[in-house]
Design an enzyme around this catalytic site. Structure first.
Site, PDB file in Angstrom:
ATOM      1  N   GLN A 167      -2.555 -12.160   8.272  1.00  0.00           N
ATOM      2  CA  GLN A 167      -2.795 -11.890   6.848  1.00  0.00           C
ATOM      3  C   GLN A 167      -2.061 -12.920   5.984  1.00  0.00           C
ATOM      4  O   GLN A 167      -2.631 -13.470   5.034  1.00  0.00           O
ATOM      5  CB  GLN A 167      -2.320 -10.478   6.519  1.00  0.00           C
ATOM      6  CG  GLN A 167      -2.231 -10.182   5.031  1.00  0.00           C
ATOM      7  CD  GLN A 167      -1.829  -8.754   4.741  1.00  0.00           C
ATOM      8  OE1 GLN A 167      -2.641  -7.860   4.824  1.00  0.00           O
ATOM      9  NE2 GLN A 167      -0.565  -8.514   4.370  1.00  0.00           N
TER      10      GLN A 167
ATOM     11  N   MET B 299       0.849  -1.198   0.000  1.00  0.00           N
ATOM     12  CA  MET B 299       0.000   0.000   0.000  1.00  0.00           C
ATOM     13  C   MET B 299       0.885   1.250   0.000  1.00  0.00           C
ATOM     14  O   MET B 299       0.475   2.318   0.451  1.00  0.00           O
ATOM     15  CB  MET B 299      -0.937  -0.018   1.203  1.00  0.00           C
ATOM     16  CG  MET B 299      -1.890  -1.221   1.159  1.00  0.00           C
ATOM     17  SD  MET B 299      -3.433  -0.984   2.043  1.00  0.00           S
ATOM     18  CE  MET B 299      -2.836  -0.798   3.714  1.00  0.00           C
TER      19      MET B 299
ATOM     20  N   GLY C  11      11.249  -2.734   5.630  1.00  0.00           N
ATOM     21  CA  GLY C  11      10.553  -4.026   5.598  1.00  0.00           C
ATOM     22  C   GLY C  11      10.154  -4.372   4.170  1.00  0.00           C
ATOM     23  O   GLY C  11      10.358  -5.506   3.708  1.00  0.00           O
ATOM     24  N   HIS C  12       9.578  -3.392   3.463  1.00  0.00           N
ATOM     25  CA  HIS C  12       9.237  -3.623   2.051  1.00  0.00           C
ATOM     26  C   HIS C  12      10.511  -3.882   1.235  1.00  0.00           C
ATOM     27  O   HIS C  12      10.530  -4.724   0.330  1.00  0.00           O
ATOM     28  CB  HIS C  12       8.512  -2.413   1.470  1.00  0.00           C
ATOM     29  CG  HIS C  12       7.187  -2.118   2.097  1.00  0.00           C
ATOM     30  ND1 HIS C  12       6.959  -0.999   2.870  1.00  0.00           N
ATOM     31  CD2 HIS C  12       6.016  -2.801   2.062  1.00  0.00           C
ATOM     32  CE1 HIS C  12       5.710  -1.005   3.281  1.00  0.00           C
ATOM     33  NE2 HIS C  12       5.109  -2.083   2.811  1.00  0.00           N
TER      34      HIS C  12
ATOM     35  N   SER D 246       6.653  -0.493  10.253  1.00  0.00           N
ATOM     36  CA  SER D 246       5.294  -0.388   9.733  1.00  0.00           C
ATOM     37  C   SER D 246       5.140   0.991   9.117  1.00  0.00           C
ATOM     38  O   SER D 246       5.704   1.976   9.624  1.00  0.00           O
ATOM     39  CB  SER D 246       4.284  -0.550  10.878  1.00  0.00           C
ATOM     40  OG  SER D 246       3.011  -0.082  10.481  1.00  0.00           O
TER      41      SER D 246
HETATM   42  O1  PAF Z   1      -0.045  -5.765   3.718  1.00  0.00           O
HETATM   43  C1  PAF Z   1      -0.457  -4.870   2.959  1.00  0.00           C
HETATM   44  O2  PAF Z   1       0.232  -3.889   2.673  1.00  0.00           O
HETATM   45  C2  PAF Z   1      -1.858  -4.994   2.378  1.00  0.00           C
HETATM   46  O3  PAF Z   1      -2.719  -5.590   3.275  1.00  0.00           O
HETATM   47  C3  PAF Z   1      -1.887  -5.700   1.013  1.00  0.00           C
HETATM   48  C4  PAF Z   1      -1.430  -7.155   1.140  1.00  0.00           C
HETATM   49  C5  PAF Z   1      -0.984  -4.980   0.017  1.00  0.00           C
HETATM   50  C6  PAF Z   1      -3.316  -5.707   0.464  1.00  0.00           C
HETATM   51  O4  PAF Z   1      -3.797  -4.418   0.285  1.00  0.00           O
END
Ligand code: PAF
Length: 262
Positions: free
Chosen positions: A150, A27, A33-34, A182
């Site tokens: 998730q 998002m 982390g990304h 986060s």
């Molecule tokens: O973890 C996230 O950033 C979101 O929940 C995702 C998996 C991109 C779905 O919108």
């Protein structure tokens, strides 16, 4: 790096890709982390596809959606630096031509932990991830373990619907003081940021869940839940700041940390 805001153009480009395709759905508001997900994807796949889409259907709180950090220019610069090949950035009209009439709903594990506190959240997550997986058709898709519930729900959704993709969990990346990275951390005011690492410390304590809740409440956290299940201790807290409330989630492997079994 190629950028796609038009899903028609993206789908045509996708058909022309051969070899393995790795996918990192996000998002935006990218952080280390990304970056770790992208780096692993880069190391394991021929093509790296990143999506940036703030998905409204997974926000149960309109203010949370409104304040969600949006940093597109720096996200794109980081993606380029990390060797992303394609960035897909659809809008609501393209991603939800059905107006969210069709949904992916899980009826068990999505109702506990975060699901018990965020009605509809996981239906929004699973629905958008199903759409994105169908659009990207990845060989492998990468998800952070900070959002462990998730990850499990997505992994099991893919098995339930026979999707031909490997879901790869990646370890949580933390600040030196232990706070899990986060996108929402940037919304913490200075005092809350200074107190936030106590959340991760308390989750690791060799005490019962109820004692951890008490410890966090004594430290000024508003606790949604602390629960040990499936060998992990999960937690969610809200930190109240002068400008806004920020909800943090985290989890730690229970056995490895000496957390008692429930
Ligand atoms: O973890 C996230 O950033 C979101 O929940 C995702 C998996 C991109 C779905 O919108």
């Amino acid at each position: 790096m190629r950028e796609f805001v038009d899903l028609g153009a993206w789908r045509a480009a996708r058909q022309a890709l051969s070899g393995t395709v790795g996918f990192v759905p996000t998002m935006g508001a990218l952080h280390r982390g990304h970056a770790a997900l992208i780096e692993r994807c880069r190391a394991e796949c021929d093509h790296v596809v990143l999506s940036i889409y703030v998905n409204p259907t997974q926000f149960n709180n309109p203010q949370d959606l409104e304040h969600y950090p949006r940093t597109l220019a720096t996200d794109l610069a980081l993606a380029r630096e990390l060797g992303v090949d394609c960035v897909v950035m659809p809008d609501y009209a393209q991603l939800y031509p059905d107006g969210f009439r069709y949904r992916v709903e899980e009826t068990d594990f999505s109702t506990i932990l975060c699901g018990a506190h965020r009605p509809g959240h996981f239906t929004g997550v699973l629905t958008v991830v199903m759409k994105l997986l169908n659009l990207v058709q990845p060989t492998r898709a990468y998800f952070g373990e900070k959002d462990y519930q998730q990850f499990l729900l997505i992994r099991d959704m893919c098995a339930a619907f026979f999707l031909d993709v490997t879901i790869v969990p990646c370890p949580t990346v933390r600040e030196p003081d232990g706070l899990a990275l986060s996108s929402r951390n940037t919304l913490l005011d200075a005092a809350s940021r200074a107190r936030a690492p106590e959340f991760a410390r308390a989750l690791r304590a060799p005490d019962a869940d109820a004692a951890v809740v008490q410890r966090l409440e004594d430290a000024g956290f508003d606790v949604d839940y602390v629960e040990t299940r499936f060998g992990r201790r999960f937690g969610a807290v809200v930190m109240h700041g002068p400008a806004r409330d920020v909800r943090l989630i985290d989890n730690v492997p229970a056995a490895a940390e000496g957390v008692p079994a429930p």
